[in-house]
Design a protein around this motif. Sequence first.
Motif, mmCIF file in Angstrom:
data_model
loop_
_atom_site.group_PDB
_atom_site.id
_atom_site.type_symbol
_atom_site.label_atom_id
_atom_site.label_comp_id
_atom_site.label_asym_id
_atom_site.label_seq_id
_atom_site.Cartn_x
_atom_site.Cartn_y
_atom_site.Cartn_z
ATOM 1 N N LEU A 68 0.823 -1.211 0.000
ATOM 2 C CA LEU A 68 0.000 0.000 0.000
ATOM 3 C C LEU A 68 0.857 1.260 0.000
ATOM 4 O O LEU A 68 0.465 2.298 -0.534
ATOM 5 C CB LEU A 68 -0.930 0.022 1.216
ATOM 6 N N ASP A 69 2.042 1.171 0.600
ATOM 7 C CA ASP A 69 2.942 2.329 0.628
ATOM 8 C C ASP A 69 3.428 2.698 -0.765
ATOM 9 O O ASP A 69 3.926 3.788 -0.998
ATOM 10 C CB ASP A 69 4.182 2.018 1.490
ATOM 11 N N SER A 70 3.339 1.729 -1.688
ATOM 12 C CA SER A 70 3.940 1.952 -2.998
ATOM 13 C C SER A 70 2.990 2.680 -3.942
ATOM 14 O O SER A 70 3.401 3.211 -4.956
ATOM 15 C CB SER A 70 4.322 0.612 -3.618
ATOM 16 N N ILE A 71 1.711 2.697 -3.595
ATOM 17 C CA ILE A 71 0.719 3.168 -4.568
ATOM 18 C C ILE A 71 1.007 4.586 -5.054
ATOM 19 O O ILE A 71 1.015 4.855 -6.244
ATOM 20 C CB ILE A 71 -0.704 3.071 -3.978
ATOM 21 N N ARG A 72 1.311 5.472 -4.113
ATOM 22 C CA ARG A 72 1.555 6.862 -4.528
ATOM 23 C C ARG A 72 2.895 7.014 -5.199
ATOM 24 O O ARG A 72 3.041 7.706 -6.199
ATOM 25 C CB ARG A 72 1.470 7.789 -3.316
ATOM 26 N N ALA A 73 3.913 6.355 -4.622
ATOM 27 C CA ALA A 73 5.270 6.529 -5.143
ATOM 28 C C ALA A 73 5.391 5.992 -6.573
ATOM 29 O O ALA A 73 6.107 6.554 -7.399
ATOM 30 C CB ALA A 73 6.266 5.834 -4.235
ATOM 31 N N LEU A 74 4.673 4.920 -6.828
ATOM 32 C CA LEU A 74 4.757 4.351 -8.174
ATOM 33 C C LEU A 74 3.871 5.107 -9.159
ATOM 34 O O LEU A 74 4.051 4.991 -10.362
ATOM 35 C CB LEU A 74 4.322 2.878 -8.158
ATOM 36 N N SER A 75 2.912 5.861 -8.589
ATOM 37 C CA SER A 75 1.942 6.639 -9.383
ATOM 38 C C SER A 75 1.476 5.842 -10.603
ATOM 39 O O SER A 75 1.564 6.278 -11.733
ATOM 40 C CB SER A 75 2.523 7.981 -9.814
ATOM 41 N N GLN A 76 0.991 4.629 -10.317
ATOM 42 C CA GLN A 76 0.524 3.788 -11.410
ATOM 43 C C GLN A 76 -0.743 4.382 -12.005
ATOM 44 O O GLN A 76 -1.670 4.719 -11.279
ATOM 45 C CB GLN A 76 0.243 2.369 -10.885
ATOM 46 N N PRO A 77 -0.779 4.490 -13.305
ATOM 47 C CA PRO A 77 -1.958 5.070 -13.932
ATOM 48 C C PRO A 77 -3.217 4.254 -13.649
ATOM 49 O O PRO A 77 -4.314 4.785 -13.629
ATOM 50 C CB PRO A 77 -1.632 5.042 -15.431
ATOM 51 N N ALA A 78 -3.026 2.931 -13.391
ATOM 52 C CA ALA A 78 -4.179 2.079 -13.111
ATOM 53 C C ALA A 78 -4.888 2.522 -11.833
ATOM 54 O O ALA A 78 -6.076 2.316 -11.663
ATOM 55 C CB ALA A 78 -3.741 0.634 -12.982
ATOM 56 N N GLN A 79 -4.124 3.123 -10.955
ATOM 57 C CA GLN A 79 -4.685 3.550 -9.671
ATOM 58 C C GLN A 79 -5.111 5.009 -9.801
ATOM 59 O O GLN A 79 -4.324 5.913 -9.566
ATOM 60 C CB GLN A 79 -3.625 3.376 -8.582
ATOM 61 N N GLU A 80 -6.356 5.230 -10.145
ATOM 62 C CA GLU A 80 -6.794 6.609 -10.380
ATOM 63 C C GLU A 80 -6.982 7.372 -9.092
ATOM 64 O O GLU A 80 -6.862 8.588 -9.062
ATOM 65 C CB GLU A 80 -8.087 6.611 -11.190
ATOM 66 N N ARG A 81 -7.330 6.663 -8.024
ATOM 67 C CA ARG A 81 -7.566 7.359 -6.751
ATOM 68 C C ARG A 81 -6.548 6.857 -5.742
ATOM 69 O O ARG A 81 -6.798 5.891 -5.028
ATOM 70 C CB ARG A 81 -8.986 7.075 -6.269
ATOM 71 N N PRO A 82 -5.377 7.492 -5.709
ATOM 72 C CA PRO A 82 -4.318 6.999 -4.824
ATOM 73 C C PRO A 82 -4.738 7.041 -3.357
ATOM 74 O O PRO A 82 -5.407 7.975 -2.926
ATOM 75 C CB PRO A 82 -3.159 7.951 -5.084
ATOM 76 N N ILE A 83 -4.354 6.009 -2.623
ATOM 77 C CA ILE A 83 -4.661 6.000 -1.196
ATOM 78 C C ILE A 83 -3.360 6.105 -0.401
ATOM 79 O O ILE A 83 -2.294 5.762 -0.897
ATOM 80 C CB ILE A 83 -5.440 4.739 -0.771
ATOM 81 N N ALA A 84 -3.469 6.613 0.814
ATOM 82 C CA ALA A 84 -2.289 6.786 1.659
ATOM 83 C C ALA A 84 -2.668 6.516 3.106
ATOM 84 O O ALA A 84 -3.852 6.547 3.467
ATOM 85 C CB ALA A 84 -1.760 8.202 1.526
ATOM 86 N N LEU A 85 -1.647 6.267 3.905
ATOM 87 C CA LEU A 85 -1.854 6.031 5.333
ATOM 88 C C LEU A 85 -2.576 7.238 5.936
ATOM 89 O O LEU A 85 -2.169 8.376 5.742
ATOM 90 C CB LEU A 85 -0.496 5.842 6.026
ATOM 91 N N PHE A 86 -3.666 6.979 6.658
ATOM 92 C CA PHE A 86 -4.403 8.067 7.297
ATOM 93 C C PHE A 86 -3.693 8.478 8.581
ATOM 94 O O PHE A 86 -3.406 7.640 9.428
ATOM 95 C CB PHE A 86 -5.834 7.648 7.624
ATOM 96 N N VAL A 87 -3.420 9.760 8.682
ATOM 97 C CA VAL A 87 -2.790 10.276 9.887
ATOM 98 C C VAL A 87 -3.487 11.575 10.257
ATOM 99 O O VAL A 87 -3.631 12.463 9.422
ATOM 100 C CB VAL A 87 -1.293 10.565 9.657
ATOM 101 N N ASP A 88 -3.983 11.655 11.491
ATOM 102 C CA ASP A 88 -4.552 12.905 11.968
ATOM 103 C C ASP A 88 -3.566 13.504 12.957
ATOM 104 O O ASP A 88 -3.498 13.090 14.107
ATOM 105 C CB ASP A 88 -5.911 12.642 12.637
#
Lengths: 200, 329
Positions: A68-88
């Motif tokens: 899951l950590d890789s989704i944003r860094a890889l910016s895969q076009p398949a992933q249109e809505r990137p998700i990230a660790l939720f931190v408040d």
Amino acid sequence: MGDGRPALVVLVADANPRRGSALSETLRGDSSLRVLTVPAEMALIDAVQLHAPDVVLVDMARADRDALDSIRALSQPAQERPIALFVDEDDAALMETAFDTGICSYNVVETPPRDVKPLLRAAIALYSRFRRTREELSEAQRILAERKLIDQAKRCFMKNEKTSETQAHRWLQRRAMQTSRRIAAVAEEYLAAQKKDDLS
Amino acid sequence: MNAPIRIGVLRLADSAPVIMAHRQGLFARHGLETEIVVSPSWANIADGLAWKKLDAAVIFCPLAMMTALGRRGHDAFLRPLTTISRGGNTIMLRGVNPVETIWHAGSHGRRAFDVWRSSIGRRPRIAVVHIYSTHLLILRRFLKMIDVDMESDIELVVMPPVDMIHALSEKKIDGGCVGPPWGAEAERLGVAFRVGGSSTVFPDHVEKIMVTSGGLSCSEEQAQAMTLALQEAITFCQTPHYQQDVTAALAAPLPAGGLALPAEATRSVLPGGSEQEAINFVAGALQKHDIEWIINDMVALGWLENSEQQTLMRWSASNTMASAPFIPL
């Protein structure tokens, strides 16, 4: 869904299927949520790509969380809505409790905290309940095992010394007091010594 | 401080010095009470450091740096204490190796890649253990060496090393860059062949380091004690004579304080082992040349801003005066 908003898609990724289904059931009580689970044989990242959830509640015992950590860094076009660790950052206590409990949340990046926090809180409560039950269970198992050990030692003592059960119990009790140890430890030691004698 | 120092490790052979220091009482001899936390994922290590669940961890530089820069939610005061290991990563692929050797730089490697790729029949799916890993940087450099572009010629996936072996045999992935002993284990099981690794891409590159977090980072006395204990453990682990002891400790089950690693593969990757990509356990401060290439590659991948690049260079000992106190990021 009374306010006309589309249902929030929540993916529950629990390594413990029983706890996972309990959490899903709890969340399904809220009609504004669409709750999905990750099947046992499916990788977390595949489930995320398949369902495109808004929120993923992740059991931190899962080894495949790293993907899951890789989704944003890889910016895969398949992933249109990137998700990230939720931190408040304004609610460090909630974050620390969540990490302590072993649960975290990954969300579509723009999800507001007001949508995520109730879900995280529900998951924390459920995880804590499961942990308490597990601790109670292992405590009960420990007590049972100790009781068995003490009974066995008593029987052995009664046979060896030709005494009654009360006398055997008193002997163990006295010995425990003299050596400032628990009766179960004395019983275990007595049985071990007997075993050694039997062998020699 | 009465609570034990919580040290996070993963189930990898390069965690050996921490395991041995704990088992053999080296930490205790230096006045440190320690608890080893075997983590299921790198994310758990990073979050543990950022959210006060770990006081120290064995980790690779890129993830430590990204964690220190606040990519896990808020800045973590991380301090690199000592290097733990150098090298040890293996690049392995499934199927048949068309050249029967490792793949050399330039057209030799490129030709081998093309033949292999056509036998795979799809854009190869290559796995690494975490996006912010040395493995990804080593893989990227390897591919560049053989004129293959990581962004367009392969599909990058992230999965735990243990899962990689299964995924290779199921043909869900076509290869991976992985830490010890999992590359050796994959080869031993016959699910993959080795085409390169740390020794062919960047010999003796720094792999795992020990970082401390939070309060432990600020305690000069404890940091020094921990460094000394680790130095002793690293010397022990580097001595081929103790290879069997280290293997036995790492292969022991988790409840017995081991890492439940496969014994044969583990023995082969320890110093004195038969593997080409054996680990080198080396203690010492991070040097400029250790982190410069890592930071440059991270910039090239778009992970760092220019200002962050300057900040991270402070992690090398040669950039600060030896006697100066450590400057937090």
